[in-house]
Write an enzyme that holds these catalytic residues in place. Structure first.
Site, PDB file in Angstrom:
ATOM      1  N   ASP A  16       1.185  -1.009  -0.218  1.00 12.84           N
ATOM      2  CA  ASP A  16      -0.047  -0.098   0.069  1.00 12.84           C
ATOM      3  C   ASP A  16       0.801   1.075   0.231  1.00 12.84           C
ATOM      4  OD1 ASP A  16      -2.729   1.086   0.110  1.00 12.84           O
ATOM      5  OD2 ASP A  16      -2.624   1.964   1.954  1.00 12.84           O
ATOM      6  N   TRP A  21       2.595   8.232  -3.015  1.00  9.96           N
ATOM      7  CA  TRP A  21       3.750   8.435  -3.005  1.00  9.96           C
ATOM      8  C   TRP A  21       3.468   9.041  -5.223  1.00  9.96           C
ATOM      9  CZ3 TRP A  21       7.071   7.476  -8.052  1.00  9.96           C
ATOM     10  CH2 TRP A  21       8.411   6.660  -7.245  1.00  9.96           C
ATOM     11  N   ARG A  29      -1.469   8.595 -10.130  1.00  5.46           N
ATOM     12  CA  ARG A  29      -1.569   7.566  -8.549  1.00  5.46           C
ATOM     13  C   ARG A  29      -0.569   6.150  -9.943  1.00  5.46           C
ATOM     14  NH1 ARG A  29      -5.016   7.837  -4.575  1.00  5.46           N
ATOM     15  NH2 ARG A  29      -4.816   5.790  -5.128  1.00  5.46           N
ATOM     16  N   HIS A  33       1.882   3.395  -8.942  1.00  6.58           N
ATOM     17  CA  HIS A  33       1.595   1.281  -9.647  1.00  6.58           C
ATOM     18  C   HIS A  33       2.968   1.640 -10.117  1.00  6.58           C
ATOM     19  CE1 HIS A  33      -2.037   2.159  -7.487  1.00  6.58           C
ATOM     20  NE2 HIS A  33      -2.668   2.212  -8.295  1.00  6.58           N
ATOM     21  N   GLU A  63     -12.499  -4.948  -3.286  1.00  2.18           N
ATOM     22  CA  GLU A  63     -12.634  -3.629  -3.192  1.00  2.18           C
ATOM     23  C   GLU A  63     -12.250  -2.358  -4.067  1.00  2.18           C
ATOM     24  OE1 GLU A  63     -11.608  -5.394  -0.882  1.00  2.18           O
ATOM     25  OE2 GLU A  63     -13.539  -5.977   0.291  1.00  2.18           O
ATOM     26  N   TRP A  65     -12.177  -2.562  -7.391  1.00  4.98           N
ATOM     27  CA  TRP A  65     -12.766  -2.443  -8.632  1.00  4.98           C
ATOM     28  C   TRP A  65     -13.889  -1.323  -8.605  1.00  4.98           C
ATOM     29  CZ3 TRP A  65     -11.603  -5.330 -12.699  1.00  4.98           C
ATOM     30  CH2 TRP A  65     -11.294  -6.518 -12.620  1.00  4.98           C
ATOM     31  N   LEU A 127      10.791 -20.843  -4.541  1.00  5.66           N
ATOM     32  CA  LEU A 127      10.011 -19.236  -3.485  1.00  5.66           C
ATOM     33  C   LEU A 127       8.684 -19.056  -4.428  1.00  5.66           C
ATOM     34  CD1 LEU A 127       9.369 -17.084  -1.885  1.00  5.66           C
ATOM     35  CD2 LEU A 127       9.940 -15.654  -3.789  1.00  5.66           C
ATOM     36  N   ARG A 184       2.048  -4.606   6.691  1.00  7.80           N
ATOM     37  CA  ARG A 184       1.526  -3.841   5.296  1.00  7.80           C
ATOM     38  C   ARG A 184       2.094  -2.015   5.752  1.00  7.80           C
ATOM     39  NH1 ARG A 184      -4.161  -2.872   5.012  1.00  7.80           N
ATOM     40  NH2 ARG A 184      -4.373  -0.583   3.271  1.00  7.80           N
TER      41      ARG A 184
HETATM   42  C1  IPE Z   1      -5.647  -2.672  -0.165  1.00 11.55           C
HETATM   43  O1  IPE Z   1      -5.103  -1.503  -0.270  1.00 11.55           O
HETATM   44  C2  IPE Z   1      -5.387  -3.947  -1.144  1.00 11.55           C
HETATM   45  C3  IPE Z   1      -3.858  -3.449  -1.828  1.00 11.55           C
HETATM   46  C4  IPE Z   1      -2.538  -2.932  -1.180  1.00 11.55           C
HETATM   47  C5  IPE Z   1      -3.996  -4.464  -3.712  1.00 11.55           C
HETATM   48  P1  IPE Z   1      -6.291  -0.312   0.180  1.00 11.55           P
HETATM   49  O2  IPE Z   1      -5.402   1.199  -0.095  1.00 11.55           O
HETATM   50  O3  IPE Z   1      -7.469  -0.631  -1.056  1.00 11.55           O
HETATM   51  O4  IPE Z   1      -6.970  -0.290   0.690  1.00 11.55           O
HETATM   52  P2  IPE Z   1      -7.918   0.600   1.773  1.00 11.55           P
HETATM   53  O5  IPE Z   1      -8.759   1.272   0.924  1.00 11.55           O
HETATM   54  O6  IPE Z   1      -7.241   1.239   2.662  1.00 11.55           O
HETATM   55  O7  IPE Z   1      -8.423  -0.004   2.922  1.00 11.55           O
HETATM   56  C1  IPE Z   2      -2.224   0.188  -2.642  1.00  4.37           C
HETATM   57  O1  IPE Z   2      -1.441   1.642  -3.163  1.00  4.37           O
HETATM   58  C2  IPE Z   2      -1.657  -0.012  -4.789  1.00  4.37           C
HETATM   59  C3  IPE Z   2      -3.625  -0.938  -4.948  1.00  4.37           C
HETATM   60  C4  IPE Z   2      -4.493  -0.674  -4.559  1.00  4.37           C
HETATM   61  C5  IPE Z   2      -3.535  -1.324  -6.030  1.00  4.37           C
HETATM   62  P1  IPE Z   2      -2.666   2.434  -3.069  1.00  4.37           P
HETATM   63  O2  IPE Z   2      -2.662   3.294  -4.504  1.00  4.37           O
HETATM   64  O3  IPE Z   2      -3.859   1.897  -2.413  1.00  4.37           O
HETATM   65  O4  IPE Z   2      -1.820   4.391  -2.950  1.00  4.37           O
HETATM   66  P2  IPE Z   2      -2.578   4.824  -1.417  1.00  4.37           P
HETATM   67  O5  IPE Z   2      -3.289   4.360  -0.425  1.00  4.37           O
HETATM   68  O6  IPE Z   2      -4.076   5.758  -2.034  1.00  4.37           O
HETATM   69  O7  IPE Z   2      -1.511   5.740  -1.412  1.00  4.37           O
HETATM   70 MG    MG Z   3      -3.975   1.984  -0.426  1.00  3.72          MG
END
Ligand code: IPE
Ligand code: IPE
Ligand code: MG
Length: 244
Positions: A16, A21, A29, A33, A63, A65, A127, A184
């Site tokens: 996450d 970042w 965003r 990624h 979620e 999606w 692995l 996490r």
């Molecule tokens: C959890 O991160 C899912 C992934 C890292 C793929 P999210 O950013 O979607 O989770 P929430 O919304 O902060 O709980």
């Molecule tokens: C996690 O990073 C990657 C996915 C959920 C795909 P985020 O996109 O949730 O990044 P933040 O939490 O908004 O910084």
């Molecule tokens: Mg996130």
């Protein structure tokens, strides 16, 4: 604690912080990624180096999606590019790759690519890398229950024979060592519906480091922290302490 217990056999990571970042750099965003790919590569290499047996990464939740369509589209594009570029190297490194989650939610070309990557690396054992996509811990429990119901329907099982061990066999990752360490990144203190069943006795580790900045030193810190934990599994400290 014995030497053997110091290295977790199975690590799972909620990757996450990509969006924040990118935002800090005034970029979209999707830039975050993309930057996260480097951290995935570094983490795989660290796991190989440290002798971790299984690595499970949360890449896209059930979620996720609900995110804006352009972000979902960018993530799908990134998966395709990553699959095309990284699979050969993973294969050469001895990594067995699999995808867990509701794969039926993806379009056919992407599904085929995922299947091809799994087949291509199926002979590897160094692995076990599982990438969770369109995955939710609740989905995982429900799909296991559905398989149990099918078995009952076919007369292979009685309802009273369904116990934790049997249901576990139908959950994702059942063939891997139990989850030891749940990490996490990105500073949030929640599970966000990842591996709810499998994390029952995992050690939890949270770091403020945003996923694109996660590197070998970060993973080592997590492993060192894990090594200092006393895992009691409901027993007392005296019961699990090594003999003097
Ligand atoms: C959890 O991160 C899912 C992934 C890292 C793929 P999210 O950013 O979607 O989770 P929430 O919304 O902060 O709980
Ligand atoms: C996690 O990073 C990657 C996915 C959920 C795909 P985020 O996109 O949730 O990044 P933040 O939490 O908004 O910084
Ligand atoms: Mg996130």
């Amino acid at each position: 604690m014995t030497e053997v217990a110091r290295i977790p056999r199975h690590i799972a990571i909620v990757m996450d912080g990509n969006g924040r970042w990118a935002k800090a750099r005034h970029r979209p965003r999707s830039f975050g990624h993309n930057a996260g790919r480097k951290a995935v590569r570094a983490t795989v290499e660290s796991c190989l180096r440290e002798g971790v047996q299984a690595l499970t990464l949360f890449a896209f939740s059930s979620e996720n999606w609900q995110r804006p369509q352009d972000e979902v589209g960018a993530l799908m594009g990134l998966f395709v590019r990553a699959l095309d570029k990284e699979v050969e190297e993973l294969r050469d490194q001895g990594v067995r790759l699999r995808f867990i989650g509701d794969l039926a939610a993806f379009d056919e070309p992407l599904r085929q690519r995922m299947q091809a990557a799994m087949t291509r690396t199926a002979g590897n054992h160094k692995l076990h890398m599982s990438v969770a996509v369109s995955y939710g811990g609740r989905w995982d429990i429900v799909q296991a229950c559905r398989q149990a119901a099918q078995a009952v329907l076919h007369g292979e099982l009685r309802p009273d024979e369904i116990d934790e061990a049997r249901l576990d066999r139908w959950t994702s990752l059942a063939d891997l060592p139990p989850l030891d360490l749940f990490i996490r990144t990105g500073g949030e203190y929640r599970l966000s519906n990842f591996l709810l069943w499998q994390a029952a006795y995992a050690e939890l580790y949270f770091t403020d480091t945003l996923w694109p900045d996660f590197d070998h030193a970060c993973l080592q810190r997590a492993i060192e922290d894990y090594a200092g934990r006393e895992r009691r599994f409901g027993r007392t400290g005296e019961q699990v302490a090594p003999l003097p």
